[in-house]
Design a protein around this motif. Structure first.
Motif, short mmCIF file in Angstrom:
data_model
loop_
_atom_site.label_atom_id
_atom_site.label_comp_id
_atom_site.label_asym_id
_atom_site.label_seq_id
_atom_site.Cartn_x
_atom_site.Cartn_y
_atom_site.Cartn_z
N ALA A 290 40.21 98.20 -103.11
CA ALA A 290 40.98 98.86 -104.17
C ALA A 290 42.44 98.41 -104.16
CB ALA A 290 40.89 100.38 -104.01
N PHE A 291 43.04 98.34 -102.96
CA PHE A 291 44.43 97.89 -102.86
C PHE A 291 44.58 96.43 -103.30
CE2 PHE A 291 45.14 101.49 -99.82
CZ PHE A 291 46.15 102.10 -100.56
N ALA A 294 44.34 96.31 -107.09
CA ALA A 294 45.58 96.84 -107.67
C ALA A 294 46.73 95.86 -107.49
CB ALA A 294 45.91 98.19 -107.03
N PHE A 297 46.34 92.95 -109.87
CA PHE A 297 46.67 93.37 -111.23
C PHE A 297 48.18 93.44 -111.44
CE2 PHE A 297 47.65 96.78 -114.26
CZ PHE A 297 47.02 96.28 -115.40
N VAL A 298 48.89 94.01 -110.46
CA VAL A 298 50.35 94.11 -110.58
C VAL A 298 50.98 92.72 -110.61
CG1 VAL A 298 52.44 94.87 -109.40
CG2 VAL A 298 50.47 96.40 -109.54
#
Length: 311
Positions: A290-291, A294, A297-298
């Protein structure tokens, strides 16, 4: 080790063969359509191709529409039915990967294939969009000259498209084809702006709509649009030069964790299986994934912010 990696090689070979065959078939169909279109244009026919371009069709399925837009942005003239066949073929290969490689390694491999396919298509679409925007000022100059001769906007776009270079020529030939079929120029430009994510086409669509309803000078609007495109391109080049080192660092930070995971999976396939069997290890893997998603994506949003404004 080689016996454990053999199923992965078989799956990749099968996947490559399927996509290679589909790609060759699509290229052959696209070439036939281009030759047919050129013959019709030379003969002076104003009738569009019977099947039409895939970009002219309204697709109800949101997933299929997203996939078609992604393919069309690369310049491929692929019908929605063909894109659907690709999706079905990939869906049929998913259980094969899970059986040959195990569910964990199979899911990882499927995810990698999906991400790589999306990345390649998005990269090709970005390059094509950049070339279109680069050619757009000269194209608008030609449109303004045709408008000055007393022609309508529809006629100016059709005439100017014949003198443009690829990929801009193919895009506006499709626009002219839809206009000859009876579609309004503002609606066609708006659809093209949505499919190819080119904001300048949306500006042209709004200008055509305002001109049709209230009148006004299209040449002045196009002249301002040309100046805006060139100023934005100059600013984007300066921004990319100033942020080159930062963008390279961001790419390295995004790639290193994925590369390390693939190395561990290749050298010790049971490592992640043992972690998944433990409750704490399972939550660590889920949290890490998940990290990572994320973070990527950032970083992607950060990189997109320094690209052209139409991305």
């Amino acid at each position: 080790m080689m016996e454990q990696l053999a199923p992965a090689g078989v799956f990749l070979l099968a996947l490559t063969a399927v996509f290679g065959a589909m790609w060759l078939w699509t290229r052959a169909r696209s070439r036939e359509r281009q030759e047919d279109m050129l013959m019709r244009l030379r003969a002076g026919e104003d009738v569009a191709l019977a099947g039409g371009s895939g970009e002219e069709e309204h697709i109800a399925n949101p997933l299929l529409r997203w996939a078609c837009h992604l393919v069309w942005r690369t310049g491929a003239d692929t019908e929605p039915a063909m894109v659907m066949r690709w999706m079905i073929a990939f869906a049929l290969l998913v259980p094969v990967a899970l059986v040959l490689m195990g569910w964990l390694a199979g899911l990882v491999m499927i995810g990698i294939v999906l991400v790589m396919t999306w990345a390649v298509l998005s990269r090709q679409a970005a390059k094509r969009r950049a070339r279109i925007i680069e050619q757009l000022p000269d194209f608008l100059d030609n449109v303004m000259r045709v408008l000055s001769a007393g022609n309508s906007l529809e006629e100016a776009l059709i005439v100017s498209s014949q003198e443009a270079s690829e990929p801009l020529r193919g895009l506006f030939v499709s626009v002219g084809r839809q206009i000859r079929l009876g579609a309004s120029v503002e609606n066609v430009l708006a659809d093209m702006a949505e499919i190819h994510r080119i904001r300048d086409l949306r500006v042209m669509s709004m200008a055509a709509s305002i001109n049709r309803k209230y009148g006004g000078s299209l040449r002045e609007i196009f002249r301002s649009l040309i100046q805006a495109i060139r100023s934005r391109d100059m600013a984007a080049r300066e921004l990319r030069a100033l942020t080159a080192e930062t963008r390279f660092s961001a790419v390295v930070l995004a790639v290193i964790p994925v590369g390390l995971m693939l190395y561990i999976l290749a050298s010790n396939p049971g490592y992640y299986s043992d972690m998944w069997a433990d409750t704490g290890g399972r939550w660590m893997l889920i949290g890490s994934a998940a990290f990572q998603v994320a973070g990527v994506f950032v970083i992607w949003r950060m990189l997109a912010s320094v690209q052209d404004g139409d991305a």
